[in-house]
Design an enzyme around this catalytic site. Structure first.
Site, PDB file in Angstrom:
ATOM      1  N   SER A 185      29.721  16.881  -5.786  1.00 45.05           N
ATOM      2  CA  SER A 185      30.601  15.718  -5.833  1.00 45.05           C
ATOM      3  C   SER A 185      32.036  16.127  -6.182  1.00 45.05           C
ATOM      4  CB  SER A 185      30.043  14.694  -6.820  1.00 45.05           C
ATOM      5  OG  SER A 185      30.721  13.478  -6.731  1.00 45.05           O
ATOM      6  N   ASP A 231      24.080  10.287   2.357  1.00 44.00           N
ATOM      7  CA  ASP A 231      25.158   9.996   1.424  1.00 44.00           C
ATOM      8  C   ASP A 231      26.310   9.363   2.188  1.00 44.00           C
ATOM      9  OD1 ASP A 231      27.094   9.955  -0.557  1.00 44.00           O
ATOM     10  OD2 ASP A 231      27.534  12.092  -0.388  1.00 44.00           O
ATOM     11  N   HIS A 262      23.586  11.794  -2.305  1.00 49.06           N
ATOM     12  CA  HIS A 262      24.817  12.429  -2.769  1.00 49.06           C
ATOM     13  C   HIS A 262      24.554  13.634  -3.661  1.00 49.06           C
ATOM     14  CE1 HIS A 262      29.057  12.612  -3.714  1.00 49.06           C
ATOM     15  NE2 HIS A 262      28.809  12.535  -5.013  1.00 49.06           N
TER      16      HIS A 262
END
Length: 470
Positions: free
Chosen positions: A191, A394, A447
């Site tokens: 991320s 994601d 994600h």
């Protein structure tokens, strides 16, 4: 290529490194507050002694004792810690504790998801722990994150301070752990870590070239669904269309009225703004971190359309308890666990160093690096290996945006796109480039891919870290 010489080719050099580090350590004159790691053999919530070696501790970065103290969890490889790689793991946010990476994604234990009854939440073993193939340091950075603390936290919360502190932390940690100096070293994250991690690697590499000691046996890095250019939002709309979340007509109208720019929209462009509002409405009931997962009304870790809009609420500030079926129920358990007095004693947390533990502390962070592509390019020129992987469900950092910046690096393909397999089933798709970069999608994942599909991500990691094709 400016490649690091493997330790096997230069044993005398690494022996000297270890000897030098021991001398440095003896000169360091640690005070009790600056003392490093402590072994943890039992954890509240885990039945029996830990079946792995856990160490927790602080590394002081400031001139005075209590100035800047970085907290870490270190787990030795469960295979061969003398020879297996050493990895530093940095969770995104910015400002989410690396305890998230440890307990939700790649560490050797995980919360047992059952209704909280007021006692310490239960922990159970995770069979697909990446510590079965690598020693991992889970570090709480930037300062103010997790159990890390400082006299003036706000002054240390920006991209470049995070980069410098991670670099300083690592060299100090290795001085105190000279037995790992010869191990191959990698950095991993996901991320938001896609912004600082490449910059940290470049700073480490530059430090090695300048002769900073101890020399770090830097080999490469891996990143999952990484924010890289801040243009990720521009790919959310074609991704949502491709996944059937918006209609052909709305997609065509968005393309026509916004002309591919969905982030910096002219406030006078009413047609584009209207279409974006329709898009937001279409995704309002979707968990954008994993479009297959259930959406929870108070799932405050989910970003809506804009990556740059930071929600001030954290998972620890929910007024109501999440539904047991929600992914964030595990976040709720972590807050109960980490704020338990017995847990803090077991982890050797310094009394009074922080108040309430929060999984993510994302406020007052200053963004200074708006693209990490140049760092990827520089690291590629120096010959470092990299694995970039994307959970293909994601919608926050869609695999399409990651493919785009990798394509812009303009390296030739040495192993074209093909499926990779786990137990005879397609685990995702992969492609390898001439700059030693491997890109992989993880089928059906979100994600934070190891959190959603550990059965696929564990073999992906073990193959790559072993220099084997996926």
């Amino acid at each position: 290529m400016n490649m690091m010489v493997p330790p096997s080719h230069n044993s005398l050099h690494y022996f000297c490194q270890i000897l030098l580090s021991l001398v440095l350590l003896s000169l360091h004159m640690l005070t009790p507050l600056e003392a490093y790691g402590s072994k943890v053999e039992h954890l509240p919530g885990f039945q029996g002694p830990l079946p792995f070696q856990l160490e927790t501790g602080y590394v002081g970065l400031g001139e005075s004792n209590d100035d800047m103290q970085v907290f870490y969890y270190f787990i030795k490889s469960e295979n061969n810690p003398q020879k297996d790689p050493l990895m530093l793991w940095l969770t995104g946010g910015p400002g989410c504790s690396s305890f998230s990476g440890l307990v939700y994604q790649i560490g050797p234990f995980v919360f047992e998801i059952k209704e909280y009854n007021g006692s310490v939440p239960s922990l159970v073993s995770r069979p697909q722990s990446w510590t079965k193939r690598s020693s991992i340091i889970f570090v709480d950075l930037p300062l103010g994150t997790g159990f890390s603390y400082a006299k003036n936290v706000t002054a240390h919360r920006n991209d470049w301070k995070l980069v410098h502190h991670a670099h300083q932390f690592l060299r100090k940690w290795l001085i105190d752990h000279p037995e790992f100096l010869s191990n191959e070293f990698y950095i991993g994250g996901d991320s938001y870590s896609g912004i600082p991690v490449p910059a940290i690697l470049q700073e480490i590499s530059n430090g090695n070239e300048k002769g900073l000691l101890p020399l770090i046996n830097l080999q490469g890095y891996l990143l999952g669904n990484p924010i890289t250019t801040y243009k990720e939002d521009n790919y959310q709309i074609p991704y949502a269309h491709g996944m059937g979340l918006i209609s052909d007509e709305l997609y065509a109208s968005l393309q026509r009225n916004c002309k591919g720019e969905y982030i910096n929209v002219d406030s006078r462009n009413e047609l584009c703004l209207r279409d974006l509002q329709s898009f937001d409405e279409c995704l309002s009931g979707i968990n954008t971190f994993n479009i297959l997962d259930s959406y929870c009304e108070d799932d405050s870790h989910l970003w809506r359309r804009s990556l740059t809009e930071v929600l001030k609420k954290s998972s620890s500030s929910h007024l109501t308890v999440p539904e047991l079926s929600c992914q964030i129920y595990g976040f709720y358990l972590a807050t109960k666990w980490a704020n338990d007095e017995n847990v803090r004693k077991a982890l050797h947390i310094r009394e009074g160093s922080i108040g309430k533990w929060e999984r993510c502390y994302t406020t007052d962070f200053e963004r200074e690096i708006f693209s990490s592509v140049e760092f990827h390019a520089n690291l590629s020129k120096k010959g470092y290996r990299s694995l970039i992987y994307s959970g293909d469900h994601d919608a926050v950092v869609p695999f399409m945006s990651t493919q785009a910046w990798i394509r812009d690096l303009n390296y030739s393909i040495v192993d074209d796109r093909r499926p990779w397999f786990v137990n005879g089933q397609v685990g995702g798709y992969t492609r390898t480039y001439a700059n030693r970069m491997t890109f992989a999608t993880v089928k059906g994942s979100g994600h934070t891919a190891p959190e959603y599909t550990p059965e696929q991500c564990f073999p992906m990691f073990t193959r790559w870290i072993s220099n084997l094709p996926l």
